[in-house]
Enzyme design. Structure first.
Site, short mmCIF file in Angstrom:
data_model
loop_
_atom_site.label_atom_id
_atom_site.label_comp_id
_atom_site.label_asym_id
_atom_site.label_seq_id
_atom_site.Cartn_x
_atom_site.Cartn_y
_atom_site.Cartn_z
N GLN A 25 2.02 -0.25 12.19
CA GLN A 25 0.57 -0.13 12.05
C GLN A 25 -0.17 -1.42 12.37
OE1 GLN A 25 -0.18 2.99 8.58
NE2 GLN A 25 1.39 1.50 8.05
N HIS A 49 0.83 -1.21 0.00
CA HIS A 49 0.00 0.00 0.00
C HIS A 49 0.86 1.26 0.00
CE1 HIS A 49 1.00 0.89 4.18
NE2 HIS A 49 0.84 -0.40 4.43
N GLU A 61 1.91 5.22 1.15
CA GLU A 61 2.34 5.76 2.45
C GLU A 61 1.17 6.28 3.27
OE1 GLU A 61 6.07 8.41 3.12
OE2 GLU A 61 4.32 9.77 3.11
N THR A 62 1.29 6.11 4.58
CA THR A 62 0.37 6.70 5.56
C THR A 62 1.16 7.64 6.46
OG1 THR A 62 0.73 5.06 7.30
CG2 THR A 62 -0.91 4.49 5.61
N ASP A 63 0.46 8.42 7.26
CA ASP A 63 1.16 9.28 8.22
C ASP A 63 1.99 8.46 9.19
OD1 ASP A 63 0.20 11.60 7.06
OD2 ASP A 63 -1.44 11.87 8.50
N GLU A 86 -2.81 -7.20 7.40
CA GLU A 86 -1.50 -7.15 8.05
C GLU A 86 -1.52 -7.93 9.36
OE1 GLU A 86 1.56 -7.23 8.04
OE2 GLU A 86 2.22 -5.16 7.71
#
Length: 195
Positions: free
Chosen positions: A21, A9, A11-13, A82
């Site tokens: 995560q 996936h 990028e996330t914060d 995940e």
């Protein structure tokens, strides 16, 4: 021959902050959305039969953005969620190293169960989509575990740092899954150099 393109996936914060995560459901950030768009643009050059995604929103959003340009049948599979990292979720690497120096995170998913879940997922893909070309959007831990299993530990978990929106290709031939390539990011070079 069944071909699977494993896509991490965007990028996330939390990725940007170095936080683990796991099953915590974090959305893409602006960079992750752009990475997903670049994946979609790149993947239009090849023929794919369907897109499968983890239901967690960072993977699902990545898959939806990719699919805006491809228009493929869309399937969610819980098998590719995940790994649950238990009490370590939300902690940075430094915080995890301080709090859990032995790297044993309380309440995390057992490695055996995790591996079994992923093996079941690959079996379902090969049974239901035999000889198809499949895009599978998932997570770093999932893809690394698959790569580790297929390479007998030469690459994967603990050895390979997968980048957000990287591509890895595996195929099923003569009763075995084989790694073609992994952690491919040439389709992202422009955005990475702009950062």
């Amino acid at each position: 021959m069944t071909i699977v393109c494993l896509i991490r996936h965007g990028e996330t914060d939390w990725n940007a902050l170095g936080k683990i995560q796991g099953k915590t459901d974090i959305p893409l950030n602006a960079a992750g959305t752009q990475q997903a768009r670049q994946c979609g643009a790149y993947l239009t050059a090849s023929d794919w039969d369907l897109i499968i995604t983890s239901p967690l929103q960072r993977a699902r959003q990545t898959a939806e953005i990719i699919n805006e340009t491809l228009g493929l049948p869309f399937v969610e599979m819980d098998e590719f969620v995940e790994k649950h990292f238990g009490d370590a979720e939300g902690l940075t690497f430094k915080e995890r190293a301080f709090t859990f120096p032995d790297r044993h995170y309380p309440n995390q998913e057992d490695n055996g169960s995790f591996s079994e879940r992923l093996a079941t997922g690959l079996e379902i893909i090969n049974d239901c989509y035999l000889d198809k070309r499949v895009l599978l959007v998932s997570h770093g831990g999932v893809i690394n575990a698959i790569l580790g299993k297929l390479s007998d530990g030469e690459i994967g978990s603990g050895k390979t740092r997968l980048l957000n929106a990287c591509l890895s290709h595996i195929h099923f031939d003569e009763n075995n899954w084989i790694i073609r390539n992994y952690n491919q990011v040439s389709h992202l070079e422009k955005s990475m150099s702009e950062r």
